[in-house]
Write an enzyme that holds these catalytic residues in place. Sequence first.
Site, short mmCIF file in Angstrom:
data_model
loop_
_atom_site.label_atom_id
_atom_site.label_comp_id
_atom_site.label_asym_id
_atom_site.label_seq_id
_atom_site.Cartn_x
_atom_site.Cartn_y
_atom_site.Cartn_z
N GLY A 165 27.46 69.38 -15.71
CA GLY A 165 28.13 68.90 -14.49
C GLY A 165 28.66 70.04 -13.65
O GLY A 165 29.77 69.98 -13.12
N ALA A 166 27.85 71.10 -13.50
CA ALA A 166 28.35 72.37 -12.94
C ALA A 166 28.83 72.30 -11.50
O ALA A 166 29.49 73.21 -11.03
CB ALA A 166 27.25 73.43 -13.06
N GLY B 50 30.91 70.04 -10.33
CA GLY B 50 32.19 69.33 -10.25
C GLY B 50 33.36 70.23 -9.91
O GLY B 50 33.27 71.46 -10.01
N PHE B 51 34.47 69.62 -9.56
CA PHE B 51 35.68 70.34 -9.16
C PHE B 51 36.19 71.24 -10.30
O PHE B 51 36.41 72.44 -10.11
CB PHE B 51 36.75 69.32 -8.75
N ARG C 105 22.35 67.43 -11.06
CA ARG C 105 21.45 66.27 -10.97
C ARG C 105 20.21 66.54 -10.14
O ARG C 105 19.23 65.81 -10.23
CB ARG C 105 22.20 65.10 -10.35
N ASP D 289 20.28 62.04 -15.15
CA ASP D 289 21.14 60.99 -15.72
C ASP D 289 21.50 61.37 -17.14
O ASP D 289 20.67 61.28 -18.05
CB ASP D 289 20.41 59.64 -15.68
N TYR E 182 38.79 53.33 -17.27
CA TYR E 182 38.50 54.78 -17.21
C TYR E 182 39.20 55.49 -18.37
O TYR E 182 38.61 56.33 -19.06
CB TYR E 182 38.96 55.36 -15.87
N LYS F 253 37.40 57.60 -21.54
CA LYS F 253 37.69 58.98 -21.96
C LYS F 253 38.09 59.01 -23.44
O LYS F 253 37.68 59.89 -24.19
CB LYS F 253 38.82 59.58 -21.11
#
Length: 348
Positions: A11-12, A14-15, A36, A62, A168, A172
């Site tokens: 997920g490079a 992302g924030f 992605r 995905d 959510y 997690k």
Amino acid sequence: MSASKTVLVTGASGFVAAHVVQAFLDAGYAVKGTVRSEATAEKVRQTYAKYADKLSFAIVPDMAEPNAFNEAVKGVDGVIHTATPFLMQVEDNERDLLRPAIEGTVNILNATKKYAPQVNRVVLISSFAAMIDLSKGNWPEHTYTEADWNPMTYEQAAKKETPGVAAYCAAKTLAERSAWDFIKNEKPNFDLVTLCPPMVYGPNINATSDISKLNTSSADVYQLMAPGKKPTDEIPPNSLWSWVDVRDVALAHLRAYEVPEASNQRFFLCSGNFSYQMMCDILREKVPEVRDRVPIGKPGSGFGGVELYKVDSSKAQKVLGIKFRQLDETITDAARSFLELEKKSGKA
């Protein structure tokens, strides 16, 4: 240690992941990032132009697909799993939150076990969501530590009537539990470190090019200073109270990977509690150019008389050597990065 080591960061774009990638590159590692699409890879490349020779990518459209990470894990020395859906408004809790979070986690561990026998450690970003007991409310008599687990079950979270925020949090929790179960049952070559941050704030360095496309936690701060806001506006009530700086979270990932004593440990990454009133006070004092668009509220009133649970992140400070930043530095730096983005977006 890092000269010839390559870590995979999922997920490079992302924030949080952007800062994690930065921390590893700065420490001398090569980084392979999962994204992605090739278009996203190109945006991420531009963020780290000076590290072009140290950065490579694997396209994973995905992560919940079986075998999604099989190719990505090949040839890396460590795995840093940050990719996860962060959505509160969803149509189907099971389809949109629970399954992607759990399956994405199990997929990366399975792939690492099968195709990357050289990996000796996986670092997984979990969340304070996996610790909090929402049924207890603000629970002023309690101090949260790594020993706490969110008690919500899969069956409860999957129900239609369960609110998105609760689902959510459960996603997690169940993703992290599935990781620990994997270690126990599969006995892979690698050990595991999990990190549990609450709301993560700070400067935005990822590939976001438009202020309207901020990630959820950045948008949370930006709503207090966005153009069109007025000093007379009401300050929104807090639904979440605990926070940490994104740069401290990034450093924790690096240390969690490097420090031997972190092996098979869970760490709560938290600077303390905050209120939107405190954020507004900081913005008005430290970022004068947005003062005329930040709600005043009741300056200096802190938590507004609300009694809250306490937080204890001393384990991360001791074992990982993290010295957590204070709220004024975090919010000031976040605001400055948003002002830069406004300029880029033509919204300034």
